[in-house]
Design an enzyme around this catalytic site. Structure first.
Site, PDB file in Angstrom:
ATOM      1  CG  ASN A   9       9.129   4.284  27.427  1.00 20.46           C
ATOM      2  OD1 ASN A   9       7.959   3.946  27.841  1.00 20.46           O
ATOM      3  ND2 ASN A   9      10.301   3.794  27.409  1.00 20.46           N
ATOM      4  CE  LYS A  11      11.970   4.610  30.478  1.00 21.56           C
ATOM      5  NZ  LYS A  11      13.346   4.867  31.096  1.00 21.56           N
ATOM      6  CG  HIS A  92      13.588   0.749  26.691  1.00 21.98           C
ATOM      7  ND1 HIS A  92      14.186   0.790  27.878  1.00 21.98           N
ATOM      8  CD2 HIS A  92      13.364   2.386  26.322  1.00 21.98           C
ATOM      9  CE1 HIS A  92      14.377   1.841  28.101  1.00 21.98           C
ATOM     10  NE2 HIS A  92      13.880   2.876  27.530  1.00 21.98           N
ATOM     11  CD  GLU A  94      13.817   1.141  31.303  1.00 22.97           C
ATOM     12  OE1 GLU A  94      14.304   2.356  31.868  1.00 22.97           O
ATOM     13  OE2 GLU A  94      12.586   1.016  31.268  1.00 22.97           O
ATOM     14  CD  GLU A 162      15.863   5.385  24.964  1.00 23.91           C
ATOM     15  OE1 GLU A 162      15.193   6.296  25.422  1.00 23.91           O
ATOM     16  OE2 GLU A 162      15.697   4.074  25.406  1.00 23.91           O
ATOM     17  N   GLY A 168      17.795   7.974  32.510  1.00 26.28           N
ATOM     18  CA  GLY A 168      17.460   8.098  34.098  1.00 26.28           C
ATOM     19  C   GLY A 168      18.548   8.768  34.981  1.00 26.28           C
ATOM     20  CB  SER A 208      19.321  12.236  30.933  1.00 23.63           C
ATOM     21  OG  SER A 208      19.444  11.121  32.011  1.00 23.63           O
TER      22      SER A 208
END
Length: 248
Positions: A9, A11, A92, A94, A162, A168, A208
């Site tokens: 991904n 992003k 996701h 985010e 996730e 991240g 990560s």
């Protein structure tokens, strides 16, 4: 047997210059024993699909629940398919956080994606507060029930676990924690859809994932691959993850 999947991904990263990374992955993994997927920004989707050839599948990072209309800035699932995508990432964390997307929003988008012939990668995961409150499995259960539409098959559905606090950050759950959630997701899928769909759906871990930890993560029960963020942007990082998945 479920065919393993290494998904990247990108992003909100990447320009035309980064297509060279895709070419490097293609050269290194032509005839790979696992599926490879890259979901770039929409601006690169068509060009990346051309560069990827038959080595790498491509996907969108989101889609709208409607086929068309007055939705400035949004992209319909059919438009992604028209640009060469075969997958789309939905739900996701985010998107859930930045755009306040609910499980119902994700479900409606998934329905639209399936109708357009796309495979859906539906993301689930808990926050750090939810993990510390021992609510992880309840949160995952609710997201699975609310986000996944009824009309999926083992071919069209991918679930990505996730944990939000690991995306991240460099932090990852313990291997036992990853295994607990992946086993739980498998059981929930089998309970809802039956053994056929439940056992054939691929479950990815994301958060990560790096060349240095990929092999141990891929050895965990019911981990069928990874949804990789930053480490998918460079062939030098993503290629060892793909190789680790092939060796798992």
């Amino acid at each position: 047997m479920r065919r393993k999947l290494a998904a990247g991904n990108w992003k909100m990263n990447g320009t035309a210059a980064d297509l060279a990374e895709v070419e490097g992955i293609c050269k290194a993994h032509k005839g790979a024993g696992v599926d490879i997927l890259i979901c770039p920004p929409a601006t690169l989707l068509s060009r990346l699909t051309d560069a990827a050839g038959d080595v790498i599948a491509t996907g969108g990072q989101d889609c709208h629940a409607k086929d068309s209309g007055a939705h400035t800035g949004d992209i319909a699932a059919g438009m992604l398919a028209d640009a060469g995508a075969t997958y789309v990432i939905l739900g996701h964390s985010e998107r859930r956080e930045d755009h306040e997307e609910t499980d119902q929003d994700v479900r409606e988008k998934a329905k639209a994606a399936l109708a357009a012939g796309l495979k859906v990668v539906i993301c689930v995961g808990e926050s750090l507060e939810e993990r510390e409150a021992a609510n992880t499995l309840d949160i995952i259960s609710g997201q699975l029930a609310g986000s996944i539409p009824d009309a999926v098959t083992g071919e069209t559905l991918v679930v990505a676990y996730e944990p939000i606090w690991a995306i991240g950050t460099g932090k990852i759950p313990t291997l036992d924690q990853i295994g607990e959630v992946h086993d739980f997701i498998r059981a929930r899928l089998e309970e809802r859809f039956g053994a056929g769909v439940g056992r054939s759906t691929r479950i990815l871990y994301g958060g990560s994932v790096k060349p240095g930890n990929a092999a141990e993560i891929f050895a965990v029960s019911n981990v069928d691959g990874a949804l990789v963020g930053g480490a998918s942007l460079k062939a030098a990082d993503f290629s060892p993850i793909i190789s680790a998945l092939e060796d798992a």
